[in-house]
Design a protein around this motif. Structure first.
Motif, short mmCIF file in Angstrom:
data_model
loop_
_atom_site.label_atom_id
_atom_site.label_comp_id
_atom_site.label_asym_id
_atom_site.label_seq_id
_atom_site.Cartn_x
_atom_site.Cartn_y
_atom_site.Cartn_z
N LYS A 98 -2.56 5.99 1.59
CA LYS A 98 -3.67 5.29 1.04
C LYS A 98 -3.89 3.97 2.17
O LYS A 98 -2.87 3.73 2.78
CB LYS A 98 -3.33 4.46 -0.28
CG LYS A 98 -3.07 5.36 -1.38
CD LYS A 98 -4.44 5.47 -2.09
CE LYS A 98 -4.29 6.36 -3.42
NZ LYS A 98 -3.84 7.62 -3.18
N TYR A 99 -5.10 3.67 2.11
CA TYR A 99 -5.59 2.65 3.05
C TYR A 99 -5.96 1.38 2.08
O TYR A 99 -6.84 2.05 0.91
CB TYR A 99 -6.62 2.95 4.19
CG TYR A 99 -5.75 3.65 5.22
CD1 TYR A 99 -5.29 3.00 6.45
CD2 TYR A 99 -5.61 4.90 5.41
CE1 TYR A 99 -4.84 3.48 7.43
CE2 TYR A 99 -5.19 5.69 6.36
CZ TYR A 99 -4.65 4.96 7.50
OH TYR A 99 -4.13 5.59 8.61
N MET A 100 -5.90 0.23 2.52
CA MET A 100 -6.44 -0.94 1.75
C MET A 100 -6.99 -1.84 2.40
O MET A 100 -6.44 -2.35 3.33
CB MET A 100 -5.34 -1.29 0.62
CG MET A 100 -5.94 -2.26 -0.55
SD MET A 100 -4.53 -2.86 -1.66
CE MET A 100 -4.09 -1.19 -2.43
N VAL A 113 0.88 -1.14 0.10
CA VAL A 113 0.06 -0.07 -0.03
C VAL A 113 1.12 1.37 0.04
O VAL A 113 1.84 1.29 0.86
CB VAL A 113 -0.87 0.01 1.17
CG1 VAL A 113 -1.76 1.22 1.27
CG2 VAL A 113 -1.67 -1.33 1.29
N PRO A 116 -1.10 2.98 5.55
CA PRO A 116 0.04 3.20 4.36
C PRO A 116 1.45 2.86 4.39
O PRO A 116 1.87 2.43 5.76
CB PRO A 116 -0.20 4.92 4.56
CG PRO A 116 -0.90 5.19 5.84
CD PRO A 116 -1.50 3.90 6.13
#
Lengths: 330, 184
Positions: A131-133, A127, A147
């Protein structure tokens, strides 16, 4: 019950349920029974007392295990105190740090050899900063990766175990599977769970690693230690001192962290820089001359607002120079 | 007890473990009254002794009743732990904690007395009896579960436990009155 005796009562499962106030049906039954047979009231009370007394006893195994665990922990206190002492001598401290690093490398290498056989494809999920996923694994386990974090997981889990590898931070909601334990490997330790939810913060470059448990039970271990934490407890590992503590944590704050809210509590410049770099994708260089002690929250603000906020509340001016964070004394 | 305490402040590990071994079971019982969860209690006792050792140089040397000191310390740790677990406080409020120091000390003495007797009575059981009692009453396993895990007939399990309770009873006649008064 005819001719009740203490042993007859105690051996009756429904009576035990009554003593422990477990099932309302049994509780009512035995209450009525005692009312109808007042001559046995003392007997019932004595039996109940003994059941409760037994309940509150540790088993031989538990006593032995607790003692062993304490014995080991005490040894660590000694080691930690020695390391703290050495901290006064910068050169010695550097040695300790290097030693620590090499031990970690040693500890890691056997793990790498053991990693899943090459036939099973390993998925590497990275990632980027800012950002977060959300990732859902084949067993139904949900992972929210923070992140600049990496998660390695096999496309198909082995039948006997579920093993993944994490660098960075993530929230795990592990699908419950009794016969297929879920193990997460990080640099310093492994975390073993059956089904539970928790946050892990384990960046290689951070001085502190942390596991915060929301529900269930997890076991944390490496070659030198092994312990279990309970919901509401966080395992915090200081890599520099090689010292860990188990402490309570703020659940609300911890949940927010995985939604991108940064909480600082007496944070140093490198703590702040590190976190901002991850969240906003900027570069950052540690600078020992910047002496900061910042406490506060950074929610969903844009980077300019954050820099203004830091500038206002500290004695430094924060700005960006070719995407690198800089702090100058005002 | 006091001598061991003074030794602990000087860093004597042997005294430390003597106190630990002497008090562990009583502390466990005391903890179970407050927390009713053996994992929480075990954790709290571990924390108690860990902190005790970590701070041994800074402990007050001259305290009149080290035992009481440790029980109160444990109580505080359990409250701290329970708070972290967000367990409702109503159940805690039911307990009469605001007793005078003297009453509390007497309760602790009584508890240790009970514990000593029961532990002695348990020690007279055969290994098998003790093991089955632990499974049945400490861990709340059913006869059926024990039969499966121990690879025995349900009837056998029942008989072993029945005989064990009978043996406990015969060695506990004196103490049963004490227990009775406590729970009445």
């Amino acid at each position: 019950m005819d001719n009740p005796t203490l042993e007859k009562l105690i051996c009756d499962p429904s009576f035990v349920e009554y003593c422990l106030d477990r099932e309302s049906e049994n509780v009512t039954y035995w209450k009525t029974w005692i009312e109808e047979n007042p001559q046995y009231e003392d007997l019932a009370i004595a039996s109940k007392a003994l059941v409760l007394q037994l309940q509150a006893m540790p088993s031989e195994d538990e006593v032995a295990m607790a003692r062993r665990r304490l014995y080991q922990a005490i040894d660590e206190v000694k080691v930690n105190q020695q390391i703290l002492f050495r901290k006064w001598f910068p050169y010695a401290a550097a040695c300790v740090l290097l030693l620590g690093l090499s031990i970690f490398l040693f500890q890691q290498s056997p793990d790498m050899l053991q990693s899943p056989s090459p036939k099973v494809a390993v998925v590497k999920q990275y990632v980027p900063a800012g950002k977060y996923m959300n990732v859902q694994l084949t067993d139904g386990t949900k992972v929210r990766l923070g992140p600049t974090s990496t998660l390695d997981y096999p496309q198909q889990f082995a039948a006997s175990e579920r093993k993944v590898r994490l660098k960075g931070e993530a929230f795990f909601d592990v699908a419950h599977r009794k016969d297929q334990p879920f193990t997460i490997e990080t640099g310093e330790f492994q975390v073993k769970v059956l089904g539970t939810s928790f946050n892990i913060h384990a960046f290689e470059e951070d001085k502190v690693a942390k596991i915060a448990l929301f529900t269930g039970k997890v076991e944390i271990f490496n070659n030198s230690m092994r312990l279990i934490i309970l919901p509401g407890q966080a395992f915090v590992y200081d890599k520099v001192l090689d010292k860990y503590t188990v402490e309570s944590f703020d659940q609300g704050q911890e949940r927010e962290t995985m939604n991108g809210v940064l909480h600082f509590n007496h944070a140093t410049y490198s703590d702040i820089g590190q976190q901002l770099a991850r969240k906003y994708g900027i570069s950052f260089q540690a600078d020992a001359d910047v002496d900061l002690d910042f406490s506060g929250t950074i929610a969903h603000e844009n980077l300019d607002q954050v820099l203004d906020k830091l500038t206002l509340t500290t004695s430094y001016r924060f700005f960006l120079e070719s995407n690198t964070l800089i702090a100058h004394k005002k | 007890m006091k001598t061991h305490w003074v030794n602990i402040t000087k860093g004597d590990k042997e005294s430390f473990f003597i106190i630990y071994d002497t008090l562990y079971r009583s502390l466990f019982q005391y903890g179970m009254v407050i927390a009713k969860d053996r994992e929480v209690v075990k954790e709290a006792i571990h924390i108690l002794f860990y902190e005790l050792w970590e701070k041994h140089e800074r402990l007050p040397v001259d305290i009149s009743d080290p035992k009481y000191y440790l029980f109160v310390w444990l109580k505080r740790i359990i409250f701290r732990q329970l708070k972290a677990h967000e367990i409702c406080f109503e159940s805690l409020l039911e307990e009469p904690y605001e007793e005078s120091v003297e009453t509390q000390k007497i309760r602790i003495e009584e508890m240790m007395e009970r514990e000593r007797h029961i532990h002695a009575a348990m020690a007279r059981l055969t290994k098998k009896q003790r093991h089955y009692i632990e499974l049945k009453y400490f861990y709340n396993k059913s006869y059926h579960e024990i039969a499966i895990s121990e690879n025995a007939a349900v009837r056998t399990v029942y008989n072993v436990i029945y005989e064990a309770i009978k043996s406990l009873k015969s060695h506990l006649t004196v103490i049963l009155i004490l227990i009775l008064n406590y729970y009445k």
